[in-house]
Design a protein around this motif. Sequence first.
Motif, PDB file in Angstrom:
ATOM      1  N   ARG A 270      19.863  10.339   8.228  1.00  0.00           N
ATOM      2  CA  ARG A 270      18.744  10.832   7.733  1.00  0.00           C
ATOM      3  C   ARG A 270      17.673  11.439   8.951  1.00  0.00           C
ATOM      4  NH1 ARG A 270      20.749   7.610   5.150  1.00  0.00           N
ATOM      5  NH2 ARG A 270      20.674   7.686   2.612  1.00  0.00           N
ATOM      6  N   VAL A 271      17.786  11.100  10.067  1.00  0.00           N
ATOM      7  CA  VAL A 271      17.270  11.924  11.203  1.00  0.00           C
ATOM      8  C   VAL A 271      18.144  13.159  11.334  1.00  0.00           C
ATOM      9  CG1 VAL A 271      17.179  12.090  13.941  1.00  0.00           C
ATOM     10  CG2 VAL A 271      16.729   9.826  12.803  1.00  0.00           C
ATOM     11  N   GLY A 272      19.241  13.346  11.038  1.00  0.00           N
ATOM     12  CA  GLY A 272      20.193  14.641  11.001  1.00  0.00           C
ATOM     13  C   GLY A 272      19.720  15.337   9.501  1.00  0.00           C
ATOM     14  N   GLY A 273      18.745  14.811   8.740  1.00  0.00           N
ATOM     15  CA  GLY A 273      18.592  15.808   7.815  1.00  0.00           C
ATOM     16  C   GLY A 273      19.167  15.351   6.225  1.00  0.00           C
ATOM     17  N   ARG A 274      19.843  14.187   6.329  1.00  0.00           N
ATOM     18  CA  ARG A 274      20.284  13.672   4.782  1.00  0.00           C
ATOM     19  C   ARG A 274      19.178  13.359   4.021  1.00  0.00           C
ATOM     20  NH1 ARG A 274      25.288  12.023   3.057  1.00  0.00           N
ATOM     21  NH2 ARG A 274      25.279  10.213   1.581  1.00  0.00           N
ATOM     22  N   HIS A 275      19.220  13.494   2.654  1.00  0.00           N
ATOM     23  CA  HIS A 275      18.057  13.176   1.925  1.00  0.00           C
ATOM     24  C   HIS A 275      16.702  13.680   2.367  1.00  0.00           C
ATOM     25  CE1 HIS A 275      21.425  10.294   0.454  1.00  0.00           C
ATOM     26  NE2 HIS A 275      21.561  11.347  -0.156  1.00  0.00           N
ATOM     27  N   ALA A 276      16.542  14.800   2.806  1.00  0.00           N
ATOM     28  CA  ALA A 276      15.323  15.100   3.517  1.00  0.00           C
ATOM     29  C   ALA A 276      14.088  15.182   2.663  1.00  0.00           C
ATOM     30  CB  ALA A 276      15.459  16.468   4.189  1.00  0.00           C
ATOM     31  N   HIS A 277      14.477  15.371   1.111  1.00  0.00           N
ATOM     32  CA  HIS A 277      13.462  15.452   0.295  1.00  0.00           C
ATOM     33  C   HIS A 277      12.782  14.220   0.059  1.00  0.00           C
ATOM     34  CE1 HIS A 277      15.903  13.007  -2.634  1.00  0.00           C
ATOM     35  NE2 HIS A 277      17.076  13.567  -2.167  1.00  0.00           N
ATOM     36  N   GLU A 278      13.384  13.124   0.225  1.00  0.00           N
ATOM     37  CA  GLU A 278      12.811  11.750   0.201  1.00  0.00           C
ATOM     38  C   GLU A 278      11.655  11.623   0.962  1.00  0.00           C
ATOM     39  OE1 GLU A 278      13.236   9.206  -1.611  1.00  0.00           O
ATOM     40  OE2 GLU A 278      15.417   9.244  -2.560  1.00  0.00           O
ATOM     41  N   PHE A 279      11.460  12.579   2.018  1.00  0.00           N
ATOM     42  CA  PHE A 279      10.539  12.087   3.021  1.00  0.00           C
ATOM     43  C   PHE A 279       9.384  13.126   3.014  1.00  0.00           C
ATOM     44  CE2 PHE A 279      14.810  10.132   4.125  1.00  0.00           C
ATOM     45  CZ  PHE A 279      14.195   8.933   4.136  1.00  0.00           C
TER      46      PHE A 279
ATOM     47  N   ASP B 161       0.891  -1.116   0.112  1.00  0.00           N
ATOM     48  CA  ASP B 161       0.042  -0.014  -0.038  1.00  0.00           C
ATOM     49  C   ASP B 161       0.903   1.260  -0.086  1.00  0.00           C
ATOM     50  OD1 ASP B 161       1.092  -0.079   2.492  1.00  0.00           O
ATOM     51  OD2 ASP B 161      -0.768   0.097   3.682  1.00  0.00           O
ATOM     52  N   GLY B 162       2.235   1.009  -0.247  1.00  0.00           N
ATOM     53  CA  GLY B 162       2.980   2.340  -0.209  1.00  0.00           C
ATOM     54  C   GLY B 162       3.497   2.887   1.067  1.00  0.00           C
ATOM     55  N   THR B 163       2.927   2.220   2.269  1.00  0.00           N
ATOM     56  CA  THR B 163       3.484   2.412   3.406  1.00  0.00           C
ATOM     57  C   THR B 163       5.005   1.484   3.562  1.00  0.00           C
ATOM     58  OG1 THR B 163       2.451   0.434   4.663  1.00  0.00           O
ATOM     59  CG2 THR B 163       1.483   2.673   4.399  1.00  0.00           C
TER      60      THR B 163
ATOM     61  N   GLU C  18       6.299   9.748   5.389  1.00  0.00           N
ATOM     62  CA  GLU C  18       6.814  11.041   6.234  1.00  0.00           C
ATOM     63  C   GLU C  18       7.222  10.882   7.569  1.00  0.00           C
ATOM     64  OE1 GLU C  18       4.254  10.357   4.139  1.00  0.00           O
ATOM     65  OE2 GLU C  18       2.786  11.936   4.301  1.00  0.00           O
ATOM     66  N   ASP C  19       6.383   9.807   8.164  1.00  0.00           N
ATOM     67  CA  ASP C  19       7.133   9.456   9.660  1.00  0.00           C
ATOM     68  C   ASP C  19       8.074   8.669   9.851  1.00  0.00           C
ATOM     69  OD1 ASP C  19       4.388  10.509  10.399  1.00  0.00           O
ATOM     70  OD2 ASP C  19       3.431   8.594  10.628  1.00  0.00           O
ATOM     71  N   LEU C  20       9.050   8.232   8.710  1.00  0.00           N
ATOM     72  CA  LEU C  20       9.822   7.537   8.935  1.00  0.00           C
ATOM     73  C   LEU C  20      11.139   8.044   9.860  1.00  0.00           C
ATOM     74  CD1 LEU C  20      10.273   5.739   5.467  1.00  0.00           C
ATOM     75  CD2 LEU C  20       9.859   4.467   7.615  1.00  0.00           C
ATOM     76  N   PRO C  21      11.525   9.371   9.397  1.00  0.00           N
ATOM     77  CA  PRO C  21      12.814  10.073  10.116  1.00  0.00           C
ATOM     78  C   PRO C  21      12.173  10.211  11.484  1.00  0.00           C
ATOM     79  CG  PRO C  21      12.289  11.165   8.052  1.00  0.00           C
ATOM     80  CD  PRO C  21      11.082  10.284   8.096  1.00  0.00           C
ATOM     81  N   ALA C  22      10.961  10.404  11.994  1.00  0.00           N
ATOM     82  CA  ALA C  22      10.714  10.751  13.463  1.00  0.00           C
ATOM     83  C   ALA C  22      10.854   9.447  14.197  1.00  0.00           C
ATOM     84  CB  ALA C  22       9.341  11.320  13.525  1.00  0.00           C
TER      85      ALA C  22
END
Lengths: 814, 118
Positions: free
Chosen positions: A792-801, A558-560, A608-612
């Motif tokens: 990624r929590v640190g902001g790397r590739h933020a556009h992905e999320f 389902d894309g999650t 969108e929730d992945l980094p958090a």
Amino acid sequence: MTARKLLVVGNGMAAGRVLETLFETAPGAYDVTVFNAEPRVNYNRIMLSPVLSGEKTYEDILIHDDAWYAANGVDLRKGARVDAVDTAAKTVTTADGTVHGYDKLLIATGSGPVIIPLPGHRLPGVVTYRDLDDVDAMVAAARAGGRAVVIGGGLLGLEAAAGLKARGMDVTVLHLMPTLMERQLDPAGGYLLQRAIEDRGIEVICKANTEAILGTDRVEGVRLADGREIACTLVVMAVGIRPATALAKAAGIAVARGVVVDDQMRTSAADVLAVGECVEHRGACYGLVAPLYEMAKVAAKTLLGEAAAYEGSVTSTKLKVTGIDVFSAGDFAEGEGRQEIVYRAPGVYKRLVLKDDRLIGAVLYGDTADGGWFFDLLRGGTEVAAMRDTLIFGPAFAGAAPLDPTAAVAALPDDAQVCGCNGVCKGTIVKAITDKGLTGLDDVRAHTKASASCGSCTPLVEKLLVATLGGAYAAAAVPPMCKCTDLGHDEVRRLIVAKELKSIPAVMQELGWKTSCGCAKCRPALNYYLLCDWPGEYEDDQQSRFVNERVHANIQKDGTYSVVPRMWGGLTTPDELRAIADVADKFKIPTVKVTGGQRIDLLGVKKEDLPAVWADLGKAGMISGAAYAKGLRTVKTCVGSEWCRFGTQDSTGLGVKLEKMMWGSWSPAKVKLGVSGCPRNCAEATCKDIGIVCVDAGYEIHYAGAAGMHVKQTEVLTLVATEAEAMEIVAALTQLYREQGRYLERIYKWAARVGGDSIRAAVVDDLDKRRHYAARFHHSQRFAQVDPWAERVGGRHAHEFAPMAALGIGEAAE
Amino acid sequence: MNEATEHLVAVGRLDDIPRQGARVVRTAFGDLAVFRTADDGVFALRNACPHRGGPLSEGIVHGRSVTCPLHNWVISLETGEVEGPDHGCTAVIGVSVADGVVRLDLSRLAAAMAVAAE
């Protein structure tokens, strides 16, 4: 009839050409005054680069000298800047306040350099590259020596760099994009260009984001966003040009990107025309000379009341750096209904794009002799179906009977060199085949040495075999990697190392890829091979990775996504479990499941929730479990001698040690380990890629098991006495697989292909080899063991999320 | 101005999309995927593979095609049609790029998404 009054603002090449045409067609029709902000006559701006490099002088590039202006009765006001235009009163006002009336006004203000407002951009020593004053400033700076930094790896920037190098400076080019001249060249062309520029001793740094220009009284250096500092005495900003529209805009004339003109070069104001780089015609702005000249002709006719229309231009580009031949024209993007023809040879890259049997784009590198011919075909919309097969070989072959590739090889002269490494000509190979009755590639290699070194001429030698032997030759059936190449995985891997290829465009160019940018099959494979072969040097290409490895989670139907934190050897703690429970509550994660690899899977996480989610797991000390990776997944263990009454060794402890050693490693396919504490084998180690079964005497090392679509029991590699030995062999075995495995090939398939004996010889019997492979594995791990979640929590590739935009109902409705 | 340009809605900048990558634009009618090719072509499709609805924005972009991350169907960015032996089509949304700003033509969005969803 008295001549009407024509005022011209700007004295560049476009204005000059308008006047030339005007005076040739109807001398005396206008009384002309030219306002030139530069204090000089009209010169050939596109030849500034040879002036910079010292190959030409200013006098060489003059178009109109003072005598020409005098002869045509032109009142040339050098250094006179026009400050205002009044289209109602039909007057212009110059900087000194004088007002001049006009019957017709021609705006030819050209364009200005784009200046990035970096800190320090106003320091002395920062120049642009636009006019003769800039060139003079650069020549003066070059006399003092030192290093110049050129910001911008496009046409202008590279020409500036080459010129400054020729003047004796050390030069570094900083380019924001991954490849040079990306607007004119595709990545393969950009790769060759970079190599040629570097061969001249010019340093090139791509993906370089300049953060600041350093210095107090004058330029002392630049700093990049990644913290690197480069000391220099000169900074050239060559990042692009922008139409100079301020004057027209202030006068209320319609301006978009440029001054808007119609097909007659008329602006929105009556009796005001515009030409050159300052205009926008049918949505396009031009920065090349050919369109300007076409516009100029039309403008002159409009001024004379004759019918003429400018309908836009197809443009071509050439880089004016001596010894580097680059040509591009038209639209060379790939697309539906378009076919591309790619030709690659050492130092040469040609690509033609066809649509509906017509040439619509061309990129030539290294051999640009046919550029003009292609450009004519392109502009004329010539039907090329009849010569399609030989089109890329240029006009010499055009119209000849279509050649198939074998016939083309057969047509080569006998002294054509086939194997560059060993200097073997076609004649030698053909003679060997016929005289000695050779029937295969290996025979040719043995007798002539052709294709016996780097092997990149193998396809050519095979075609020679076909051409000479006809149907009698049966090529070895090596399945190619994909439709982009004739080479198999092994050949590609070998050549990456042998030829020291360190980027995807380098592989594609040097190994003769048949497509310009590869496909979804070869790109992930090449990315892995390069990552494996050049640890610490090759930069992972995110766009060549499958989504799971790009966003470090497993995509669901389902894309999650599902999130699996690492649990070393299957061990966890109450704190970790609490953190997992809290995350599941906080982000309303619908499913929590125990996996087959002894850890916990959180299923149904929104992207969108992945980094958090990772941030919370990270706070509890957990890192990515890489449950998505073609790399190390899990090390499954039983409780072993610490608890179990049958346990012979500390299997849990060894499992944890192995996982700490191997986490983060990428491999051709997934790698799962198991460590069982006794032959009862509760950790099911005998169906893993690598398994260890502890026995009283030590550690039985297994490998090549599988429990997927195919179920296969492991084979025993060896028995060792100590943990340290077991770990060394596992490291060596993994590295051997990493270096030999074909992308997506599991260990059991690799082992069946290369044979267990060769593996045992390398990682068990030969102690030196074992240590070398283990050392290479550990070296590679130095760069691989970075937690992707923390990054990624640190902001790397933020556009992905995050979505690019979320449109409200109002915007999206209707 | 013709009808189409009135419906152009700015959704971000070209540089917001990685080369050979994609970004998602959420709308009231469902998600769109906005792709950028290696040569800076920009295309927008309904973010759903005609096969099983996979998010095309997550696929690998090659040439002017994208390979769906779920089952490797290959979709043309230009026509929205499935390439190769399989059949199907996803809705294509018009795109304009000027001065680095990406705008989508949403004039027929509702219809496009409704048809595509059937």
